[in-house]
Structures are given as structure tokens and as C-alpha cells.
Write an enzyme that holds these catalytic residues in place. Structure first.
Site, mmCIF file in Angstrom:
data_model
loop_
_atom_site.group_PDB
_atom_site.id
_atom_site.type_symbol
_atom_site.label_atom_id
_atom_site.label_comp_id
_atom_site.label_asym_id
_atom_site.label_seq_id
_atom_site.Cartn_x
_atom_site.Cartn_y
_atom_site.Cartn_z
ATOM 1 N N PHE A 43 -6.877 -15.311 9.095
ATOM 2 C CA PHE A 43 -7.081 -14.119 9.937
ATOM 3 C C PHE A 43 -8.535 -13.693 10.025
ATOM 4 O O PHE A 43 -8.904 -12.905 10.881
ATOM 5 C CB PHE A 43 -6.187 -12.953 9.513
ATOM 6 C CG PHE A 43 -6.531 -12.334 8.188
ATOM 7 C CD1 PHE A 43 -7.582 -11.442 8.088
ATOM 8 C CD2 PHE A 43 -5.788 -12.619 7.061
ATOM 9 C CE1 PHE A 43 -7.901 -10.862 6.876
ATOM 10 C CE2 PHE A 43 -6.107 -12.041 5.843
ATOM 11 C CZ PHE A 43 -7.159 -11.167 5.750
ATOM 12 N N HIS A 128 -0.821 -13.067 -4.646
ATOM 13 C CA HIS A 128 -0.533 -12.132 -3.547
ATOM 14 C C HIS A 128 0.954 -12.138 -3.188
ATOM 15 O O HIS A 128 1.332 -11.707 -2.105
ATOM 16 C CB HIS A 128 -1.376 -12.474 -2.305
ATOM 17 C CG HIS A 128 -2.838 -12.154 -2.457
ATOM 18 N ND1 HIS A 128 -3.782 -12.453 -1.516
ATOM 19 C CD2 HIS A 128 -3.511 -11.540 -3.469
ATOM 20 C CE1 HIS A 128 -4.973 -12.046 -1.931
ATOM 21 N NE2 HIS A 128 -4.839 -11.495 -3.117
ATOM 22 N N GLY A 228 -18.091 -22.509 5.145
ATOM 23 C CA GLY A 228 -18.712 -21.189 5.163
ATOM 24 C C GLY A 228 -19.196 -20.808 3.782
ATOM 25 O O GLY A 228 -18.719 -21.333 2.772
#
Ligand code: ZN
Length: 255
Positions: A43, A128, A228
Site C-alpha cells: 500500500f 500483525h 528502496g
């Protein structure tokens, strides 16, 4: 040019394979990037799928669930369905194979998609939570994913069949604390690890992002395999930033 990139990947894969062979306790920490090749959008990447038209921080927030469960479920129910049909990819399978070969102790994952378990990993710590179950917020009754589907009322809200309380997926929503026992497991693994493989995570979401520091603090090493930048890049013994499947398959081939 291509040849040079390939050589770099192979060199780093060999370095990492060597570290894995030397390590007595290796742990993987995975994030959304490992599930992207399975078709689950991260996301954080703009313009992708379900997250395109909504702000997840807003709609997948515990306050949104409490305040407006109709809106929450109108977003989350299709998400549960879409995640349920997705299969693991070769990157998940490499980790399952490392565990089978006794080269990997456990996978700590931020992902809720159950793909590590589907790929055959046995020790998976889902910090999570996961989409496997949901729980009644009033009486604690627990339902499987298939059972939740039977609980929806006329308004599209999952309602407990014994007490009519609201049923919430057992995933950590924004604004919620992480499950204490899963985090305790993750922290004790990080404290024992000689090597932590940080895969597909930008290592920015705390408290999970603190785990590599625990391993570094006890004198262990970390490898960062993600596209990244991450805050841990300067600390990484090996840094790989190609395609996650290609990188992990290269490491497996070098072992
Ligand atoms: Zn209930």
C-alpha cells in the site's frame, strides 16, 4: 551492463550464503515486499489496486472499525476475499526450504496474508496477526475466515452469532497494539539471532523496525533484501535490492 548487475547479485548472494552457513541462528523478518510477486500490492506504492481509492490509515484504523463498521467492512470484506485466493511465490518457498534444511530458525512477518504458512514454513510469527480468524469484540468468540463470511448482517457487518457483538478480523489495525506474545517471541528470536534476514520491509514501522537493532546489539549481523532505502542500510553486512524472488533464489543457489 546487464552482465555487471548479474555479477553483483551473484557476489552478494555468495556473501550472504556464506553468512547463513556460518550462523547458528538465522531469523527472517519479512514485510509487504515479499508478497508483491504474489500479486498483493504494497500500500505504500501509489496507484495499486484496493488501496488506490482509500487511505488505509483511515479506513483500516481501529477507530474506523468501532465508529463505522459498515464502511470498514465494505472495504475490508473484499480485501479478505482477495487475500484468501492468493498463492505464495518462490521467495516464500526459498524461506520454507531454508527452514527445512535447518538453515533458518523462524520467520517473523508483518504480513497478514498467511503466505509463509501456505509455502510450508513451520515457525511463523505473525506480529500483525493474520486473516486466518476473527474475534468477537464483546465475548471473544473466535471464527475462521469461512465462518466470518456467514456472520454478515443486512448492513454488511460481521455480527457474533452468540452475543451479537462486532467481529473483527484478527489482524492488527492501524491504531492497535501488536499482540504481546507474538512480539515477545519476535524479540527473543532477534536477541538470539547471529543473522537476521530483513526481506521486503522498509524497516520503518515500529516496534517491528526495532528488531534488527536487537540483533545488531547482541553482536549479530543483518542482511537487507528489499527495494528502496531503509534506515538499516549502513549496518547491513549484505545489501540486495533487486527483485526479491531473483535475489532469494540466487542465495539458495549459492548454498
Ligand atoms: Zn460474541
Amino acid at each position: 551492463m546487464v552482465r555487471q548487475v548479474t555479477t553483483t547479485t551473484e557476489t552478494r548472494a555468495r556473501q550472504l550464503a556464506w553468512l547463513i552457513e556460518q550462523s547458528e541462528c538465522t531469523v527472517a523478518l519479512t514485510g509487504a515486499g515479499i508478497s508483491v510477486p504474489s500479486g498483493i500490492p504494497d500500500f505504500r506504492s501509489p496507484g495499486t489496486g484496493l488501496w488506490e481509492k482509500v487511505n488505509p490509515m483511515e479506513v483500516a484504523h481501529i477507530d474506523a472499525f468501532r465508529r463505522d463498521p459498515v464502511r470498514f467492512w465494505s472495504f475490508y470484506r473484499p480485501r479478505l476475499h482477495s487475500l484468501d485466493g492468493i498463492e505464495p511465490n518462490p521467495a516464500h518457498r526459498v524461506l520454507a526450504q531454508l527452514e527445512q534444511r535447518e538453515l533458518l530458525e523462524a520467520v517473523i512477518t508483518q504480513n497478514i496474508d498467511m503466505l509463509h504458512v501456505k509455502a510450508g514454513s513451520e515457525r511463523v510469527i505473525e506480529v500483525h496477526g493474520s486473516i486466518r480468524t476473527g474475534s468477537c469484540q464483546r465475548c471473544g468468540a473466535r471464527y475462521s475466515l469461512a465462518e466470518i463470511d456467514e456472520l454478515f448482517d443486512g448492513e454488511g457487518v460481521a455480527v457474533c452469532s452468540s452475543c451479537e457483538g462486532n467481529v473483527k478480523p484478527d489482524v492488527v489495525l492501524f491504531g492497535e497494539l501488536l499482540p504481546a506474545d507474538a512480539m515477545a517471541d519476535a524479540e527473543s528470536l532477534a536477541a538470539r539471532a547471529d543473522l537476521m534476514l530483513c526481506i521486503g520491509s522498509s524497516l520503518e514501522v515500529y516496534p517491528v523496525a526495532g528488531l534488527p537493532s536487537v540483533t545488531l546489539g547482541r553482536g549479530g549481523s543483518i542482511a537487507v533484501i528489499t527495494q528502496g532505502p531503509t534506515p538499516f542500510d549502513p549496518d547491513a553486512a549484505v545489501r540486495m535490492d533487486g527483485d526479491v524472488v531473483g535475489d532469494l533464489e540466487a542465495v539458495l543457489a549459492a548454498l
